[in-house]
Design an enzyme around this catalytic site. Structure first.
Site, PDB file in Angstrom:
ATOM      1  CB  CYS A 137      16.692 -51.409 -33.710  1.00 25.38           C
ATOM      2  SG  CYS A 137      16.548 -51.948 -35.409  1.00 25.38           S
ATOM      3  CB  CYS A 140      19.726 -52.604 -35.751  1.00 22.22           C
ATOM      4  SG  CYS A 140      18.421 -51.490 -36.127  1.00 22.22           S
ATOM      5  CG  ASP A 141      21.384 -53.603 -32.288  1.00 18.03           C
ATOM      6  OD1 ASP A 141      22.246 -53.394 -33.149  1.00 18.03           O
ATOM      7  OD2 ASP A 141      20.832 -52.697 -31.651  1.00 18.03           O
TER       8      ASP A 141
END
Ligand code: NDP
Length: 313
Positions: A137, A140-141
């Site tokens: 992701c 997200c990261d």
């Protein structure tokens, strides 16, 4: 066994399909109970802006959209709970679903909206370094790798979208495409190819993610030139598609060879009466928030009709 909780309509899963089913089922007075699963809100909680969901003229962030869906379902009276379905018994009606391996719910109707999850390459090093630079992701990261070199594997719309997202944060994005062309839509490909800090590696396979405690490089094989190279990167993002979350129903519900639940055309009906499926767990073609929501609506209407016909509602 302590007394079993009985519900009219049990919904498993909390993406656009599950929440929409909850909204419709609540309004039909089915008093739905919805279990959110491991990732409340589903895949939209790991995306950025959604521009193609009707009703949001200025776009909306995926996680916020899921909060909106949840609140709407709650306002209609849905009972939304933390917890995960761990076992099902559809052998006789009313059906039984085990939650968190500790309690059983008895349900007159079940709506499955368990969605799909990211696929992985299957490398040992990918697994070992997951969470230490390996991620599925970017949204997200990616932030953790600001101003650093990163790599992404995949050539669909997701990979393109994530590569573009990363290109705004990171110095360079190394994009690994296993064939000599991309599967992504033309417009996404063009955006990627026009972005100066995205370098596309065609015909390239990831052999290994290197690094002791965290990612420090990747080893790539170019199938056209047979050349192996090592590219220093701090993160390795995997964006190679998804698989349906249907393992719970193996051997119980009809599914295709990829594990997508099979529903009767034009309905959300599975092969078991009173068990319905909606959203990405049964859709490998469209996979959009709006189509998932639409199929969630269908599932609730099908459940309502089923309960009515059975004299249970
Ligand atoms: P896709 O299945 O469309 O693409 C997966 C990609 O990963 C393909 O390019 C595939 O390569 C590649 N791949 C698969 N396995 C491997 C492997 N082992 N090694 C290397 N590469 C691999 O998945 P997406 O998640 O990209 O998209 C899913 C759906 O969602 C699509 O319908 C897409 O259009 C849609 N979508 C739409 C968006 C939008 O409109 N904004 C955004 C994101 C998704 P190959 O081509 O060689 O098979």
């Amino acid at each position: 066994m302590s007394e079993i909780e009985k519900v009219h309509c049990l919904i498993i899963g909390s993406g656009p399909a599950g929440y929409t089913a909850a909204i419709y089922a609540s309004r039909a007075n089915l008093k739905p109970v919805l279990y959110q699963g491991l990732q409340p809100g589903g895949q939209l909680t790991i995306t950025t802006e959604v521009e193609n969901y009707p009703g949001y003229p200025n776009g909306i962030m995926g996680p916020q959209m899921m909060v909106d869906f949840e609140q709407q379902a709650q306002r209609m009276g849905a009972d939304i709970r933390w917890g995960m379905a761990t076992k099902v018994d559809f052998s006789k009606h009313p059906y039984k679903v085990e939650i968190d391996e500790e309690k059983w719910i008895q349900a007159d109707s079940v709506i499955i909206a368990t969605g799909a999850s990211a696929k992985w390459l299957g490398l040992e090093s990918e697994q070992r370094l997951n969470g230490y630079g390996v991620s599925a992701c970017a949204v997200c990261d990616g932030f953790f790798f600001k101003n650093q070199e990163v790599a992404i594997v995949g050539a669909g719309d997701t990979a393109c979208e994530e590569a573009l997202y990363l290109s705004k944060l990171c110095t360079n994005v190394h994009m690994l495409v296993r064939r000599s062309e991309m599967r992504a839509s033309k417009v996404m490909q063009e955006r990627v190819l026009k972005t100066p800090n995205i370098k596309v590696y065609w015909n390239s396979e990831t052999l290994e993610v290197l690094g002791d405690k965290k990612v420090d490089s990747i080893k790539i094989l170019n199938h056209a030139t047979k050349e192996e190279i090592v590219v220093p990167v701090k993160a390795f993002f995997v964006a190679i598609g998804h698989q349906p979350n249907s393992a719970l129903f193996n051997g119980i519900l009809d599914m295709d060879d990829q594990g997508y639940l099979i529903t009767k055309p034009g309905s959300s009906k599975t092969n078991i009466e009173g068990v319905f499926a909606c959203g990405d767990v049964q859709d490998k073609i469209y996979r959009q928030a709006v189509t998932a929501a639409g199929s969630g609506c269908m599932a609730a209407l099908d459940a309502e009709r089923y309960l009515g016909e059975k004299g249970l509602h």
